[in-house]
Design an enzyme around this catalytic site. Sequence first.
Site, PDB file in Angstrom:
ATOM      1  CG  HIS A 102      33.879  36.624  38.566  1.00 45.40           C
ATOM      2  ND1 HIS A 102      34.240  37.885  38.168  1.00 45.40           N
ATOM      3  CD2 HIS A 102      34.563  36.385  39.725  1.00 45.40           C
ATOM      4  CE1 HIS A 102      35.093  38.397  39.041  1.00 45.40           C
ATOM      5  NE2 HIS A 102      35.300  37.506  39.996  1.00 45.40           N
ATOM      6  CB  CYS A 117      31.115  40.590  32.097  1.00 45.75           C
ATOM      7  SG  CYS A 117      31.791  41.754  33.262  1.00 45.75           S
TER       8      CYS A 117
END
Length: 509
Positions: free
Chosen positions: A341, A384
Amino acid sequence: MSTSLKEMEFQLELLRVQESLPADELQDMVFLCSDLIAAKDLSAVSSGTELFPLLEKRDLLSEEDPSLLLELLRIMKHNSLIRNLHSDAFTQTDFSTFPQRISPYRQLLYEVSESICDQDLKNIKFLLIKTLPRKKLEKEMTLLQLFLEMEKEDLLGEDNLDVLQEIIAKIHPGLEKRIVQYKRESSGEMVIAQETGINSSMSYTPAPPSPLTSEDTMEDQVDRLSLTGASEISGDQSQHVAFSSNLSSTENQEIQTYEMKGDWRGVCLIINNCDFSGCDLGNREGTDIDKASLEGVFQWLGFEVVVEQNCDHKRMLQVLRDLAARDHTPADCVVCCVLSHGRVDGIVGVDGKTVTFREMMETLSPYQCSSLFQKPKLFFIQACRGTKQQRAVFPQTFPEDEDTPVSDAAVPRDSIPEAADYLLATSTVPDCVSYRETGKGTWFIQSLCHNLQLLVPRGTDLLSILTQVNNDVSQKTDRSGSKKQMPQPEFTLTKRVVFPPPKTRPPLQ
């Protein structure tokens, strides 16, 4: 724990360091401290039990501030020793808040000494035979001790490196570039003069970055860095003509390729974060598919693959420091793949805390790992870079049985350090999400692995392969056609990266 017990624990840790270091490395430590303590006081020091009390007496080392010792050990690449220091003084202190005390000049000389073999030292002494007293040169002395003698004779200093540069150019031409870069940085020269309107006849030779003293310094450096090499030329006509003449002298030269001749291509570190149950982020189902694909492809390419599972932020940095502590002399390059993440300010560990791109990549800088100097350092990041979704222009649809892609969090708008030979290939552009299918893995990693298998045997260079990855991923979307993704490579590579075609068949996906 009482104050006296804490003090005793700290002294025991100092004793452990003393016993862990051989005599020659203790002398290296003495050399690194020679700007902090008078030469006459250091001249009699022959052990850690003599050096450490001297540092404590000068208020340079204490239980409250042990940062100097950590700085010395890090410069000397004793990462495992640092890891084994267990007293509260070391484990409960944020060393990033303490100033750097060892000067870049001292670190430069130490770096040079670490790259010089015994025969090189004999040759250096021979070249100095008419400059330094013969009696001193005939003694058994290390290169650092020789540097101290040169300083005494005013042949060497922070602003006096010409003699050393001339000698190193004859003995070890590759190291001369490091000295030239230090001189430029210390004098504040702008090596991008043609683009800033400052005339300069000096050519730029990529070299390791100088140690950073603050976050602002890095921000300033990154602002000056053209990561993709595509810079606008501005200024008056005379500057344009000068720039064009430089181009004409190189327009017929072929772009060089990094050497890839060893049987051992290097280490490929894979950090695979899946289990985020210890924080408020969701588990990354499907990431093991990416991990398996990367393992197979990079083993096929000749890399030694090392996998680290579910790392918190401290562990991520530690495994990178361990990688930097290895001897990469026989390797052609190094690869680091991170599957995790992300947030705006960095990659997220399984504890929910972040590590920035810079923190990760600087662990493999030539200052931290001299055996990677002028070798490509390749980072592939699946995470991301924000929370925005890219608009679909030409949407495609998945079959109904296709997994619905899910996004990871977000990674920083942060760039690579100002040093040559880096590649940072991220799964998406700044501010936007990237997608992962729980049954098939991520769009970016799966496309990367597929295109490496397809194009490496054809002799295609890595940046061209990543261009094809960009094209493939840009055409993907979810069932609704609303989710899109665009990967982004950034680089300071100075040559082409072309992996030799493997002799075995590629792994099946």
